[in-house]
Design a protein around this motif. Structure first.
Motif, PDB file in Angstrom:
ATOM      1  N   THR A 123       0.930  -1.135   0.177  1.00  0.00           N
ATOM      2  CA  THR A 123       0.279  -0.282   0.094  1.00  0.00           C
ATOM      3  C   THR A 123       0.504   1.640   0.146  1.00  0.00           C
ATOM      4  OG1 THR A 123      -1.954  -1.097   0.743  1.00  0.00           O
ATOM      5  CG2 THR A 123      -1.958   0.809   1.024  1.00  0.00           C
ATOM      6  N   PRO A 124       0.782   2.283  -1.032  1.00  0.00           N
ATOM      7  CA  PRO A 124       1.325   3.117  -0.695  1.00  0.00           C
ATOM      8  C   PRO A 124       1.427   3.779   0.384  1.00  0.00           C
ATOM      9  CG  PRO A 124      -0.595   3.060  -2.542  1.00  0.00           C
ATOM     10  CD  PRO A 124      -0.667   2.549  -1.624  1.00  0.00           C
ATOM     11  N   SER A 125       2.613   4.785   0.390  1.00  0.00           N
ATOM     12  CA  SER A 125       2.329   5.566   2.972  1.00  0.00           C
ATOM     13  C   SER A 125       1.743   6.625   2.100  1.00  0.00           C
ATOM     14  CB  SER A 125       3.984   5.402   2.581  1.00  0.00           C
ATOM     15  OG  SER A 125       4.790   6.587   1.338  1.00  0.00           O
ATOM     16  N   GLN A 126       1.173   7.560   2.626  1.00  0.00           N
ATOM     17  CA  GLN A 126      -0.140   8.613   3.078  1.00  0.00           C
ATOM     18  C   GLN A 126       1.118   9.311   3.527  1.00  0.00           C
ATOM     19  OE1 GLN A 126      -2.910   8.184   1.663  1.00  0.00           O
ATOM     20  NE2 GLN A 126      -2.783  10.699   1.927  1.00  0.00           N
ATOM     21  N   THR A 127       1.231  10.659   2.731  1.00  0.00           N
ATOM     22  CA  THR A 127       1.711  11.605   4.284  1.00  0.00           C
ATOM     23  C   THR A 127       0.732  12.980   4.269  1.00  0.00           C
ATOM     24  OG1 THR A 127       2.468  12.675   2.767  1.00  0.00           O
ATOM     25  CG2 THR A 127       3.799  11.542   2.968  1.00  0.00           C
ATOM     26  N   VAL A 128       1.344  14.106   5.235  1.00  0.00           N
ATOM     27  CA  VAL A 128      -0.412  14.621   5.632  1.00  0.00           C
ATOM     28  C   VAL A 128       0.101  15.671   3.957  1.00  0.00           C
ATOM     29  CG1 VAL A 128      -0.509  16.735   6.859  1.00  0.00           C
ATOM     30  CG2 VAL A 128       0.976  14.917   8.004  1.00  0.00           C
ATOM     31  N   GLY A 129      -1.419  16.165   3.780  1.00  0.00           N
ATOM     32  CA  GLY A 129      -2.170  16.817   2.902  1.00  0.00           C
ATOM     33  C   GLY A 129      -2.127  16.432   1.624  1.00  0.00           C
ATOM     34  N   PRO A 130      -2.986  17.090   0.316  1.00  0.00           N
ATOM     35  CA  PRO A 130      -3.264  18.447   0.375  1.00  0.00           C
ATOM     36  C   PRO A 130      -4.757  18.801   1.379  1.00  0.00           C
ATOM     37  CG  PRO A 130      -3.448  17.374  -1.222  1.00  0.00           C
ATOM     38  CD  PRO A 130      -2.798  16.282  -0.697  1.00  0.00           C
ATOM     39  N   TYR A 131      -4.994  17.381   2.010  1.00  0.00           N
ATOM     40  CA  TYR A 131      -6.555  17.895   2.651  1.00  0.00           C
ATOM     41  C   TYR A 131      -6.668  18.215   3.632  1.00  0.00           C
ATOM     42  CZ  TYR A 131      -3.932  14.110   3.996  1.00  0.00           C
ATOM     43  OH  TYR A 131      -2.762  12.636   4.023  1.00  0.00           O
ATOM     44  N   LEU A 132      -5.974  19.645   4.379  1.00  0.00           N
ATOM     45  CA  LEU A 132      -5.286  19.724   6.054  1.00  0.00           C
ATOM     46  C   LEU A 132      -6.867  20.273   5.419  1.00  0.00           C
ATOM     47  CD1 LEU A 132      -1.892  20.708   5.607  1.00  0.00           C
ATOM     48  CD2 LEU A 132      -3.090  19.077   7.239  1.00  0.00           C
ATOM     49  N   HIS A 133      -7.545  21.242   4.959  1.00  0.00           N
ATOM     50  CA  HIS A 133      -8.446  21.918   4.750  1.00  0.00           C
ATOM     51  C   HIS A 133      -9.763  21.066   5.364  1.00  0.00           C
ATOM     52  CE1 HIS A 133      -8.301  20.960   0.930  1.00  0.00           C
ATOM     53  NE2 HIS A 133      -9.714  21.087   0.916  1.00  0.00           N
ATOM     54  N   GLN A 187       3.400  33.420   3.467  1.00  0.00           N
ATOM     55  CA  GLN A 187       3.253  32.632   2.204  1.00  0.00           C
ATOM     56  C   GLN A 187       4.088  31.199   3.183  1.00  0.00           C
ATOM     57  OE1 GLN A 187       4.297  34.353  -1.705  1.00  0.00           O
ATOM     58  NE2 GLN A 187       3.334  32.986  -2.493  1.00  0.00           N
ATOM     59  N   VAL A 188       4.206  29.844   2.239  1.00  0.00           N
ATOM     60  CA  VAL A 188       4.967  29.042   2.874  1.00  0.00           C
ATOM     61  C   VAL A 188       6.051  28.306   1.771  1.00  0.00           C
ATOM     62  CG1 VAL A 188       4.827  26.243   4.279  1.00  0.00           C
ATOM     63  CG2 VAL A 188       2.846  27.586   4.265  1.00  0.00           C
ATOM     64  N   ARG A 238      -4.280  27.561   1.224  1.00  0.00           N
ATOM     65  CA  ARG A 238      -4.652  27.155  -0.697  1.00  0.00           C
ATOM     66  C   ARG A 238      -5.141  28.331  -1.205  1.00  0.00           C
ATOM     67  NH1 ARG A 238     -10.804  25.031   1.525  1.00  0.00           N
ATOM     68  NH2 ARG A 238     -10.575  26.398   3.380  1.00  0.00           N
ATOM     69  N   ASP A 239      -5.137  29.885  -0.834  1.00  0.00           N
ATOM     70  CA  ASP A 239      -5.013  30.796  -1.699  1.00  0.00           C
ATOM     71  C   ASP A 239      -4.063  31.383  -1.728  1.00  0.00           C
ATOM     72  OD1 ASP A 239      -8.044  31.087  -1.538  1.00  0.00           O
ATOM     73  OD2 ASP A 239      -8.166  31.636   0.399  1.00  0.00           O
ATOM     74  N   GLY A 240      -3.270  30.898  -1.539  1.00  0.00           N
ATOM     75  CA  GLY A 240      -1.436  30.878  -2.090  1.00  0.00           C
ATOM     76  C   GLY A 240      -1.238  31.760  -0.733  1.00  0.00           C
ATOM     77  N   GLY A 241      -0.924  31.813   0.025  1.00  0.00           N
ATOM     78  CA  GLY A 241      -0.452  32.445   1.885  1.00  0.00           C
ATOM     79  C   GLY A 241      -1.628  32.017   3.041  1.00  0.00           C
TER      80      GLY A 241
END
Length: 180
Positions: A8-18, A43-44, A85-88
């Motif tokens: 099974t592929p590993s999972q990392t944080v995101g892009p669903y944090l919102h 921005q990050v 998600r809006d760029g910053g």
């Protein structure tokens, strides 16, 4: 005969944090109309210098407002959360006061910050200090524990109705992160 199964592929944080981690007034660590409130915006960036649009930035602080939170709403004094998600990100807060440190030392006014983003299995933690408190910053025991060349990476810049503070997860401009 045994069948070869793929892992099974590993999972990392995101892009669903919102999803489930943000709320409509989450960016308001201080409610609209709070005297002295400012915006912290930035921005990050990833190691290649690209803006990350699926990160989550949290700020928290103590002792910043003289009022109690309105328990009927989700207003939390001192805690803010914004995705990128809006760029910053953008957090509406007040600059906190100085805080006691060990012994007779005093910490300069600062915000504590956590960043969650794709590829990070654990959050990274940093601080935002404010440029107008030069003498307090010079005496801050945490800020003074950092290589002088890198200290300025923890200073916000005055900008419009508040401050700008960009966060670099890797690279030449990498933000200072703390092991907590």
């Amino acid at each position: 005969m045994t069948e070869h199964l793929l892992s099974t592929p590993s999972q990392t944080v995101g892009p669903y944090l919102h999803i489930g981690l943000t709320w409509p007034d989450g960016a308001f660590a201080a409610p609209v109309g709070t005297p002295g409130a400012v915006w912290i915006r930035g921005q990050v960036f990833d190691g290649a210098g690209e803006s990350i649009t699926d990160a989550l930035v949290e700020t928290w602080q103590v002792g910043h407002t003289p009022f109690e939170p309105d328990r009927s709403r989700s207003v939390r004094t001192g805690f803010g959360r914004s995705d990128t998600r809006d760029g910053g990100y953008a957090i509406h807060t007040v600059v906190p006061p100085k805080l006691p440190a060990r012994g007779t030392a005093v910490q300069a006014p600062h915000l504590d910050v956590s960043v969650f983003a794709r590829g990070l299995l654990h959050r990274v933690v940093t601080r935002i200090y404010f440029p107008e408190f030069a003498s307090a910053n010079a005496a801050d025991p945490v800020l003074n524990s950092i290589d002088p060349v890198r200290r300025e990476r923890l200073l916000a810049r005055r900008a419009g109705d508040g401050y700008a503070f960009d966060i670099y997860l890797q690279g030449e401009l990498e933000t200072v992160f703390f092991d907590v």
